[in-house]
Motif scaffolding. Structure first.
Motif, short mmCIF file in Angstrom:
data_model
loop_
_atom_site.label_atom_id
_atom_site.label_comp_id
_atom_site.label_asym_id
_atom_site.label_seq_id
_atom_site.Cartn_x
_atom_site.Cartn_y
_atom_site.Cartn_z
N TYR A 168 -39.44 -14.64 5.88
CA TYR A 168 -39.73 -16.07 6.00
C TYR A 168 -40.76 -16.49 4.96
O TYR A 168 -40.61 -17.52 4.29
N SER A 189 -38.82 -18.82 -0.18
CA SER A 189 -38.77 -19.78 -1.29
C SER A 189 -38.69 -19.08 -2.64
O SER A 189 -38.13 -19.62 -3.60
N ASN A 194 -37.35 -21.93 12.17
CA ASN A 194 -38.42 -22.21 11.21
C ASN A 194 -37.85 -22.83 9.94
O ASN A 194 -38.46 -23.74 9.36
N PHE A 195 -36.70 -22.37 9.50
CA PHE A 195 -36.08 -22.97 8.31
C PHE A 195 -35.66 -24.41 8.59
O PHE A 195 -35.80 -25.28 7.73
N LYS A 221 -37.08 -26.48 10.54
CA LYS A 221 -38.30 -27.30 10.51
C LYS A 221 -38.69 -27.64 9.08
O LYS A 221 -39.36 -28.64 8.83
N GLN A 222 -38.29 -26.79 8.14
CA GLN A 222 -38.57 -27.04 6.72
C GLN A 222 -37.46 -27.85 6.05
O GLN A 222 -37.42 -27.95 4.82
N LYS A 223 -36.55 -28.40 6.86
CA LYS A 223 -35.43 -29.19 6.36
C LYS A 223 -34.42 -28.34 5.58
O LYS A 223 -33.67 -28.86 4.75
N ILE A 224 -34.39 -27.05 5.85
CA ILE A 224 -33.40 -26.16 5.26
C ILE A 224 -32.24 -26.07 6.25
O ILE A 224 -32.43 -25.70 7.40
#
Length: 231
Positions: A78, A82, A112-113, A115-118
């Motif tokens: 995680y 990036s 979690n991804f 939440k990061q707009k992924i």
């Protein structure tokens, strides 16, 4: 007269809160429930049901060395995502012992991804394969479903090769994995089978998954002591 019941008492389900202004019309501000509904819709599109949203890194129970290694690898993936997402080794494989927390950590990564707009798509292997095979004669359904798994930013395959496997299953999985392999699209894979067994099912599929996940592989030894459900 019965008082109306609202899901959100702050905005009365309108999605907006009116804030009085001294010298002008009230100011309409979006209610926080709008964000909650948006997140729920993203979960629904991704295939992650509400019950699974309790799977987080913080509530994952570490009870032995194997579970610690799995959690450390998932959190490292995680953190590094990036930097590695466009590389050949941009994926993660959690495999081995049943009940060792593989799905928990996989879903925690997916959430979690999100939440990061992924954009993550959750593929519960057995259910997904069954539905695809039942609708193989429906070209539009087949193409739409396969494309969803091929094209999403991150694909989460849960319980890969669970149940009886035949040539049709292998062909469908290869179609999905090979596309993502060729286009450097990340996958999160959980499976109760060892790397050797995955290669034995189909070397073309297994070797692609292994190469993509090589830097983030956890193979948990088949041992009932590694099954949290039996604690």
């Amino acid at each position: 007269m019965k008082k109306p019941s609202y899901k959100c008492s702050k905005c009365c389900d309108t999605g907006w809160i009116l804030i009085p202004q001294e010298k002008s019309q009230p100011l309409a501000v979006g209610c926080e429930c709008r964000d909650v509904e948006k997140v729920k819709n993203e979960w629904k599109y991704s295939g992650i049901n509400v019950e699974m949203t309790t799977h987080t890194f913080s509530n994952f129970q570490v009870w032995n060395e194997a579970s610690q290694r799995a959690k450390d690898t998932a959190t490292a993936y995680y953190t590094d995502f990036s930097e590695v997402r466009k590389e050949r080794r941009n994926s993660i494989l959690l495999c081995g012992q049943v009940g060792s927390g593989k799905t928990h950590l996989s879903v925690a990564l997916g959430l979690n991804f999100l939440k990061q707009k992924i954009k993550v798509v959750y593929m519960p292997y057995r259910d997904a394969i069954t539905k695809i095979k039942q609708n193989m004669l429906d070209h539009e359904y087949y193409t739409r479903t396969i494309s969803k798994y091929q094209l999403c930013e991150v694909l989460l395959i849960d319980d890969l090769f669970k149940g009886k496997i035949n040539e049709s299953d292998i062909n469908i999985v290869f179609e999905i994995i090979n596309y993502r392999y060729l286009n450097f699209l990340p996958i999160i894979v959980s499976s109760e089978f060892s790397i050797e067994r995955l290669l034995n099912f189909d070397e073309a599929v297994g070797s692609r998954i292994y190469e993509m996940s090589k830097d983030y592989v956890v193979e948990i030894e088949k041992d009932m002591r590694n099954n949290y459900r039996l604690k």
